[in-house]
Design an enzyme around this catalytic site. Structure first.
Site, PDB file in Angstrom:
ATOM      1  N   ARG A  47       0.831  -1.210   0.000  1.00  0.00           N
ATOM      2  CA  ARG A  47       0.000   0.000   0.000  1.00  0.00           C
ATOM      3  C   ARG A  47       0.861   1.253   0.000  1.00  0.00           C
ATOM      4  NH1 ARG A  47      -2.906  -1.394   5.375  1.00  0.00           N
ATOM      5  NH2 ARG A  47      -0.719  -1.864   5.667  1.00  0.00           N
TER       6      ARG A  47
ATOM      7  N   LYS B 243      13.434 -27.676   3.215  1.00  0.00           N
ATOM      8  CA  LYS B 243      14.776 -27.803   3.794  1.00  0.00           C
ATOM      9  C   LYS B 243      15.457 -29.048   3.245  1.00  0.00           C
ATOM     10  CE  LYS B 243      13.962 -25.571   8.254  1.00  0.00           C
ATOM     11  NZ  LYS B 243      15.070 -24.703   8.608  1.00  0.00           N
TER      12      LYS B 243
ATOM     13  N   HIS C 250       4.922 -27.105  11.049  1.00  0.00           N
ATOM     14  CA  HIS C 250       6.231 -27.751  10.874  1.00  0.00           C
ATOM     15  C   HIS C 250       6.309 -29.115  11.556  1.00  0.00           C
ATOM     16  CE1 HIS C 250       7.107 -23.828   9.540  1.00  0.00           C
ATOM     17  NE2 HIS C 250       7.390 -23.291  10.702  1.00  0.00           N
TER      18      HIS C 250
HETATM   19  N1  NAP Z   1       8.560 -12.608   8.512  1.00  0.00           N
HETATM   20  C1  NAP Z   1       8.769 -13.895   8.536  1.00  0.00           C
HETATM   21  O1  NAP Z   1       9.874 -14.402   8.798  1.00  0.00           O
HETATM   22  C2  NAP Z   1       7.642 -14.836   8.226  1.00  0.00           C
HETATM   23  C3  NAP Z   1       7.887 -16.219   8.305  1.00  0.00           C
HETATM   24  C4  NAP Z   1       6.862 -17.101   7.967  1.00  0.00           C
HETATM   25  C5  NAP Z   1       5.626 -16.600   7.576  1.00  0.00           C
HETATM   26  N2  NAP Z   1       5.412 -15.262   7.537  1.00  0.00           N
HETATM   27  C6  NAP Z   1       4.081 -14.793   7.102  1.00  0.00           C
HETATM   28  O2  NAP Z   1       4.245 -13.968   5.954  1.00  0.00           O
HETATM   29  C7  NAP Z   1       3.289 -12.924   5.953  1.00  0.00           C
HETATM   30  C8  NAP Z   1       4.003 -11.584   5.899  1.00  0.00           C
HETATM   31  O3  NAP Z   1       4.802 -11.437   7.060  1.00  0.00           O
HETATM   32  P1  NAP Z   1       5.855 -10.243   7.227  1.00  0.00           P
HETATM   33  O4  NAP Z   1       6.611 -10.552   8.478  1.00  0.00           O
HETATM   34  O5  NAP Z   1       6.619 -10.021   5.965  1.00  0.00           O
HETATM   35  O6  NAP Z   1       4.872  -9.010   7.502  1.00  0.00           O
HETATM   36  P2  NAP Z   1       5.226  -7.456   7.381  1.00  0.00           P
HETATM   37  O7  NAP Z   1       6.678  -7.204   7.569  1.00  0.00           O
HETATM   38  O8  NAP Z   1       4.247  -6.757   8.261  1.00  0.00           O
HETATM   39  O9  NAP Z   1       4.889  -7.107   5.858  1.00  0.00           O
HETATM   40  C9  NAP Z   1       3.588  -7.052   5.364  1.00  0.00           C
HETATM   41  C10 NAP Z   1       3.631  -6.596   3.916  1.00  0.00           C
HETATM   42  O10 NAP Z   1       2.307  -6.598   3.397  1.00  0.00           O
HETATM   43  C11 NAP Z   1       2.008  -5.288   2.876  1.00  0.00           C
HETATM   44  N3  NAP Z   1       0.569  -5.091   3.057  1.00  0.00           N
HETATM   45  C12 NAP Z   1      -0.113  -5.060   4.229  1.00  0.00           C
HETATM   46  N4  NAP Z   1      -1.425  -4.843   4.007  1.00  0.00           N
HETATM   47  C13 NAP Z   1      -1.569  -4.734   2.641  1.00  0.00           C
HETATM   48  C14 NAP Z   1      -2.677  -4.503   1.793  1.00  0.00           C
HETATM   49  N5  NAP Z   1      -3.927  -4.351   2.271  1.00  0.00           N
HETATM   50  N6  NAP Z   1      -2.474  -4.465   0.455  1.00  0.00           N
HETATM   51  C15 NAP Z   1      -1.214  -4.619  -0.051  1.00  0.00           C
HETATM   52  N7  NAP Z   1      -0.122  -4.834   0.716  1.00  0.00           N
HETATM   53  C16 NAP Z   1      -0.304  -4.895   2.043  1.00  0.00           C
HETATM   54  C17 NAP Z   1       2.891  -4.359   3.692  1.00  0.00           C
HETATM   55  O11 NAP Z   1       3.156  -3.146   3.072  1.00  0.00           O
HETATM   56  P3  NAP Z   1       2.200  -1.843   3.344  1.00  0.00           P
HETATM   57  O12 NAP Z   1       1.995  -1.757   4.825  1.00  0.00           O
HETATM   58  O13 NAP Z   1       2.963  -0.703   2.749  1.00  0.00           O
HETATM   59  O14 NAP Z   1       0.939  -2.130   2.611  1.00  0.00           O
HETATM   60  C18 NAP Z   1       4.171  -5.189   3.735  1.00  0.00           C
HETATM   61  O15 NAP Z   1       4.841  -5.125   2.492  1.00  0.00           O
HETATM   62  C19 NAP Z   1       2.447 -13.140   7.212  1.00  0.00           C
HETATM   63  O16 NAP Z   1       1.348 -13.923   6.896  1.00  0.00           O
HETATM   64  C20 NAP Z   1       3.384 -13.910   8.116  1.00  0.00           C
HETATM   65  O17 NAP Z   1       2.690 -14.685   9.063  1.00  0.00           O
HETATM   66  C21 NAP Z   1       6.392 -14.375   7.845  1.00  0.00           C
END
Ligand code: NAP
Length: 493
Positions: free
Chosen positions: A50, A183, A241
């Site tokens: 966004r 993995k 996992h």
């Molecule tokens: N981080 C990890 O290591 C990890 C590991 C396993 C799974 N996950 C999963 O992966 C997903 C993302 O995690 P994350 O840690 O990367 O979260 P994050 O850092 O909060 O990133 C979220 C992303 O989504 C975008 N976003 C949020 N609302 C949006 C919307 N309505 N339209 C378009 N873009 C939108 C955000 O950008 P804007 O706010 O600018 O829109 C940002 O780019 C989650 O489901 C999480 O559970 C993450």
């Protein structure tokens, strides 16, 4: 020798392409695959969020992310020139039907490209994202959608997400990620079991006393404590996992590595898991939460201090479960699962503890007649270790000693171990769903987990404190002790 086969030209759209997962995992993984020559000319990567961002700003963000993640010798200017030309940023809110024209027009420029939509946003946005993709006319029969974990927070929410996504994508187009399946060492489990005739006759209750699966983390929840407070170890680690690892160990040999064969066998294991009920929950599960202690010689805060919460928190940062699989192969051979944060070290391993010899011919003072044990180390020091009882050399009476037969993958194959996401992304681009979860796997796993959560609630089962840097609460030791068994704690070697 590794073989690098290029993928057909593709357009990969990462919703949430500026977020943590994309910057830390997905984009570095894609860079590595491009570096190995696996992307055809013209393949493109679109990041959607966004937040408004000029194209140069986004390229700079990715460059910084790569600098943080890659070793100096993994980055080269020529690959970066090629990779950065593939990158585009689009501003878009996936929950609204407006604003899709720019992305749509870009995708329609290349109708022959395979389209992959990777949802790296909150799971609550998955349904709306799929619906809006359909409304914008961007889905064709060759399109694929990738869903990150967690898929829901219970059975009902997982089902709702799957229903929403499967309204516009066929199940065969949906790739549900559990990165453990990508993995290298988890893949090796299949080789160990099905490429060696040695193990299969023993891989059953008659020879195996019990199985242990440990996934230990030394880190705490840190700045993710807020997210963790709503999740807990059971939902965060066991539902996905650990149950996937359990399935891979326990499943019947599939006919082939074909995805349908594999997932059918895994689903049979999930169906055979004995439900945990209010009557059994206190006997077969343990919940823990870490308090301040020391890990690796360093003093660390307790979970509640990290959470900065005044009131009490009862979220488990540790869970241990005695799981029973009610089928012919595993009757009376429990699978003990344990995972936690702020344990003494980061280590994941699977232990098959074999039964003792049927009858000892050795005098009682002959030393260690310990039952054989197969340890599959998933990380670190990936490898396999088999405990074999030997005779100590020298004259005099028989002295028995158990010694490890040790196979270290990292020493045998001194290569760079690719991150799981590199493999998973390539499998999506190639259209091979074998390493991804079918909706039934996800939903059945949630049903089993929901039973535990409801039983905890019913019995008001609270977390027990454990000191950071120990192997969890004392009840975790009791869980096995009651059965005359004990945990094998991953060692430092
Ligand atoms: N981080 C990890 O290591 C990890 C590991 C396993 C799974 N996950 C999963 O992966 C997903 C993302 O995690 P994350 O840690 O990367 O979260 P994050 O850092 O909060 O990133 C979220 C992303 O989504 C975008 N976003 C949020 N609302 C949006 C919307 N309505 N339209 C378009 N873009 C939108 C955000 O950008 P804007 O706010 O600018 O829109 C940002 O780019 C989650 O489901 C999480 O559970 C993450």
């Amino acid at each position: 020798m590794a073989q690098f086969v290029p993928a057909d030209p593709f357009d990969l759209v990462i919703f949430g392409g500026t977020g943590d997962l994309s910057q830390r995992k997905l984009l570095p993984a894609l860079f590595h695959r491009d570096r190995d020559g696996q992307f055809s000319d013209g393949s493109r990567i679109f990041a959607v969020s966004r937040g408004g961002m000029a194209q140069e700003e986004f390229i700079g963000l990715v460059r910084q992310a790569l600098a943080r993640k890659l070793h100096a010798d993994e980055f080269d200017g020529a690959t970066w020139q090629r990779f950065s030309r593939r990158l585009f940023h689009y501003r878009l809110d996936v929950t609204t039907a407006d604003g899709w024209d720019g992305l749509g027009a870009a995708l329609k420029q290349e109708p022959d490209h395979i389209r992959v939509f990777y949802l790296a946003t909150l799971p609550s946005l998955y349904g709306a994202s799929a619906g809006n993709l359909a409304r914008a006319g961007l889905i064709d029969s060759r399109s694929r959608i990738v869903l990150e974990k967690p898929i829901g927070a219970d059975y009902a929410s997982a089902r709702a997400i799957n229903d929403d996504v499967c309204r516009v994508f066929h199940e065969s187009q949906v790739y549900r990620i559990d990165h453990y399946l990508g993995k290298e060492t988890v893949q090796n489990l299949a080789a160990l079991r099905f490429a060696n005739s040695l193990f299969e006759p023993l891989w059953r209750h008659a020879a195996v006393d019990h199985v242990q699966i440990t996934v230990a983390e030394d880190l705490g929840t840190g700045n993710r404590a807020g997210f963790y407070e709503r999740t807990g170890a059971l939902r965060d680690m066991v539902q996905n996992h650990m149950l996937q690892l359990l399935c891979l160990v326990a499943m019947e040999p599939p006919l082939s590595l074909d995805h349908e064969e594999l997932r059918n066998e895994k689903i049979k294991v999930l169906k055979a898991l004995r439900p945990i009920t209010p009557d059994t929950v206190k006997q077969v599960t343990v919940r823990g939460q870490y308090v301040a202690g020391a890990v690796g010689g360093e003093l660390v805060k307790g979970y509640r201090e990290e959470l900065e919460q005044d009131g009490p928190s009862d979220t488990e940062t540790f869970v241990a479960i005695k799981a029973e699989i009610d089928n012919w192969r595993w009757a009376d051979t429990p699978f003990y699962l344990r995972t936690g944060k702020r344990l003494p070290r980061k280590a994941s391993e699977i232990v098959l503890q074999f039964r003792p010899v049927a009858h000892s011919i050795f005098p009682e003072d002959s030393g260690d007649l310990v039952p054989n044990r197969l340890v599959i180390r998933l990380q670190p020091n990936e490898g396999v270790q088999l405990g074999i009882v030997t005779k100590e050399p020298g004259p005099g009476s028989f002295r028995l000693r158990s010694l490890p037969l040790n196979l270290s993958f990292t020493e045998t194959y001194p290569l760079r171990y690719p991150d799981a996401y590199e493999r998973l992304l390539m499998e999506v681009l190639r259209g091979n769903p074998a390493l991804f979860m079918h909706r039934e796997e996800v939903e059945r796993a949630w049903q089993w987990i929901d039973g535990i959560i409801e039983s905890w609630r019913d019995r008001r089962m609270k977390t027990q404190d454990y000191v950071a840097g120990t192997w969890g609460p004392t009840d975790s030791v009791r869980l096995l002790d009651r059965d005359g068994r004990e945990w094998r704690n991953p060692s430092e070697e």
